[in-house]
Design a protein around this motif. Structure first.
Motif, PDB file in Angstrom:
ATOM      1  N   THR A  96       0.844  -1.196   0.000  1.00 25.71           N
ATOM      2  CA  THR A  96       0.000   0.000   0.000  1.00 25.71           C
ATOM      3  C   THR A  96       0.879   1.246   0.000  1.00 25.71           C
ATOM      4  OG1 THR A  96      -0.136   0.220   2.407  1.00 25.71           O
ATOM      5  CG2 THR A  96      -1.765  -1.220   1.343  1.00 25.71           C
ATOM      6  N   ILE A  97       0.297   2.374  -0.320  1.00 25.21           N
ATOM      7  CA  ILE A  97       1.034   3.631  -0.370  1.00 25.21           C
ATOM      8  C   ILE A  97       1.680   3.948   0.977  1.00 25.21           C
ATOM      9  CG2 ILE A  97      -0.929   5.143   0.147  1.00 25.21           C
ATOM     10  CD1 ILE A  97       1.777   5.845  -2.501  1.00 25.21           C
ATOM     11  N   GLU A  98       1.060   3.503   2.065  1.00 23.63           N
ATOM     12  CA  GLU A  98       1.607   3.747   3.399  1.00 23.63           C
ATOM     13  C   GLU A  98       2.920   3.012   3.641  1.00 23.63           C
ATOM     14  OE1 GLU A  98      -1.692   2.914   2.932  1.00 23.63           O
ATOM     15  OE2 GLU A  98      -2.476   4.926   3.289  1.00 23.63           O
ATOM     16  N   ASP A  99       3.192   1.972   2.871  1.00 23.70           N
ATOM     17  CA  ASP A  99       4.424   1.203   3.028  1.00 23.70           C
ATOM     18  C   ASP A  99       5.640   1.912   2.437  1.00 23.70           C
ATOM     19  OD1 ASP A  99       3.008  -0.872   4.248  1.00 23.70           O
ATOM     20  OD2 ASP A  99       2.714  -1.943   2.356  1.00 23.70           O
ATOM     21  N   PHE A 100       5.424   2.822   1.503  1.00 21.12           N
ATOM     22  CA  PHE A 100       6.517   3.502   0.812  1.00 21.12           C
ATOM     23  C   PHE A 100       7.084   4.655   1.639  1.00 21.12           C
ATOM     24  CE2 PHE A 100       4.272   1.361  -2.516  1.00 21.12           C
ATOM     25  CZ  PHE A 100       5.231   1.041  -3.465  1.00 21.12           C
ATOM     26  N   ALA A 101       8.368   4.930   1.463  1.00 21.38           N
ATOM     27  CA  ALA A 101       8.990   6.080   2.113  1.00 21.38           C
ATOM     28  C   ALA A 101       8.264   7.346   1.675  1.00 21.38           C
ATOM     29  CB  ALA A 101      10.458   6.164   1.723  1.00 21.38           C
ATOM     30  N   SER A 102       7.892   8.161   2.624  1.00 17.18           N
ATOM     31  CA  SER A 102       7.179   9.418   2.370  1.00 17.18           C
ATOM     32  C   SER A 102       5.904   9.227   1.558  1.00 17.18           C
ATOM     33  CB  SER A 102       8.098  10.426   1.670  1.00 17.18           C
ATOM     34  OG  SER A 102       9.233  10.691   2.440  1.00 17.18           O
ATOM     35  N   ARG A 103       5.342   8.025   1.598  1.00 14.72           N
ATOM     36  CA  ARG A 103       4.128   7.696   0.825  1.00 14.72           C
ATOM     37  C   ARG A 103       4.296   8.002  -0.665  1.00 14.72           C
ATOM     38  NH1 ARG A 103      -1.314   8.410   3.991  1.00 14.72           N
ATOM     39  NH2 ARG A 103      -0.724   7.408   5.912  1.00 14.72           N
ATOM     40  N   ASP A 104       5.501   7.785  -1.149  1.00 15.51           N
ATOM     41  CA  ASP A 104       5.837   8.058  -2.547  1.00 15.51           C
ATOM     42  C   ASP A 104       6.087   6.722  -3.248  1.00 15.51           C
ATOM     43  OD1 ASP A 104       6.925   8.750  -5.000  1.00 15.51           O
ATOM     44  OD2 ASP A 104       8.440  10.094  -4.173  1.00 15.51           O
ATOM     45  N   ASP A 105       5.129   6.279  -4.055  1.00 16.64           N
ATOM     46  CA  ASP A 105       5.259   4.966  -4.692  1.00 16.64           C
ATOM     47  C   ASP A 105       6.296   4.920  -5.812  1.00 16.64           C
ATOM     48  OD1 ASP A 105       3.874   6.305  -6.690  1.00 16.64           O
ATOM     49  OD2 ASP A 105       2.184   4.904  -6.727  1.00 16.64           O
ATOM     50  N   LYS A 106       6.957   6.020  -6.066  1.00 17.14           N
ATOM     51  CA  LYS A 106       8.061   6.029  -7.026  1.00 17.14           C
ATOM     52  C   LYS A 106       9.386   5.659  -6.351  1.00 17.14           C
ATOM     53  CE  LYS A 106       5.928   9.148 -10.337  1.00 17.14           C
ATOM     54  NZ  LYS A 106       4.659   8.530 -10.110  1.00 17.14           N
ATOM     55  N   LYS A 107       9.401   5.703  -5.019  1.00 14.90           N
ATOM     56  CA  LYS A 107      10.612   5.318  -4.276  1.00 14.90           C
ATOM     57  C   LYS A 107      10.715   3.795  -4.260  1.00 14.90           C
ATOM     58  CE  LYS A 107      10.885   9.390  -1.374  1.00 14.90           C
ATOM     59  NZ  LYS A 107      12.052  10.099  -1.713  1.00 14.90           N
ATOM     60  N   ASP A 108      11.941   3.310  -4.228  1.00  7.90           N
ATOM     61  CA  ASP A 108      12.194   1.872  -4.239  1.00  7.90           C
ATOM     62  C   ASP A 108      12.438   1.310  -2.850  1.00  7.90           C
ATOM     63  OD1 ASP A 108      11.987   1.663  -7.018  1.00  7.90           O
ATOM     64  OD2 ASP A 108      14.079   2.230  -7.286  1.00  7.90           O
ATOM     65  N   TYR A 109      12.251   2.120  -1.827  1.00 10.36           N
ATOM     66  CA  TYR A 109      12.483   1.663  -0.470  1.00 10.36           C
ATOM     67  C   TYR A 109      11.296   2.028   0.421  1.00 10.36           C
ATOM     68  CZ  TYR A 109      14.274   6.460  -0.316  1.00 10.36           C
ATOM     69  OH  TYR A 109      14.414   7.804  -0.441  1.00 10.36           O
ATOM     70  N   CYS A 110      11.180   1.304   1.523  1.00 11.20           N
ATOM     71  CA  CYS A 110      10.000   1.421   2.385  1.00 11.20           C
ATOM     72  C   CYS A 110      10.164   2.469   3.479  1.00 11.20           C
ATOM     73  CB  CYS A 110       9.693   0.066   3.009  1.00 11.20           C
ATOM     74  SG  CYS A 110      10.834  -0.430   4.318  1.00 11.20           S
ATOM     75  N   LYS A 111       9.082   2.658   4.219  1.00 15.79           N
ATOM     76  CA  LYS A 111       9.057   3.642   5.302  1.00 15.79           C
ATOM     77  C   LYS A 111      10.029   3.274   6.415  1.00 15.79           C
ATOM     78  CE  LYS A 111       5.057   1.438   7.509  1.00 15.79           C
ATOM     79  NZ  LYS A 111       3.660   1.649   7.876  1.00 15.79           N
TER      80      LYS A 111
END
Length: 82
Positions: A13-28
């Protein structure tokens, strides 16, 4: 679904991405408060502590396990610290 390049976590989900940015390849969990990816040492420390907390291993064994896991991940494959 993407997988974090720094820890291997599935980002569903979008919440799993760093800064809620699904273009990033790493998680929160692999990002700093400003959204940049943690360094090798930061991630190693974090993952070591996670392994200690969840598996009850002593620090040395947990750190070795964390290094072994990180060695297989794209973010760290060219790291000279492994």
């Amino acid at each position: 679904m993407k997988t974090c390049i720094a820890c291997g976590m599935p980002m569903k989900t979008i919440e799993d991405f760093a800064s809620r940015d699904d273009k990033k390849d790493y998680c929160k969990y692999c990002s700093r408060p400003d959204g940049t990816m943690q360094s090798y040492e930061e991630k190693l420390d974090s993952l070591t502590n996670f392994i200690i907390k969840t598996q009850g291993l002593n620090h040395g064994i947990a750190k070795d396990a964390a290094k072994s896991m990180m060695h297989k991940l794209p973010a760290w494959e060219n790291s000279n610290q492994l």
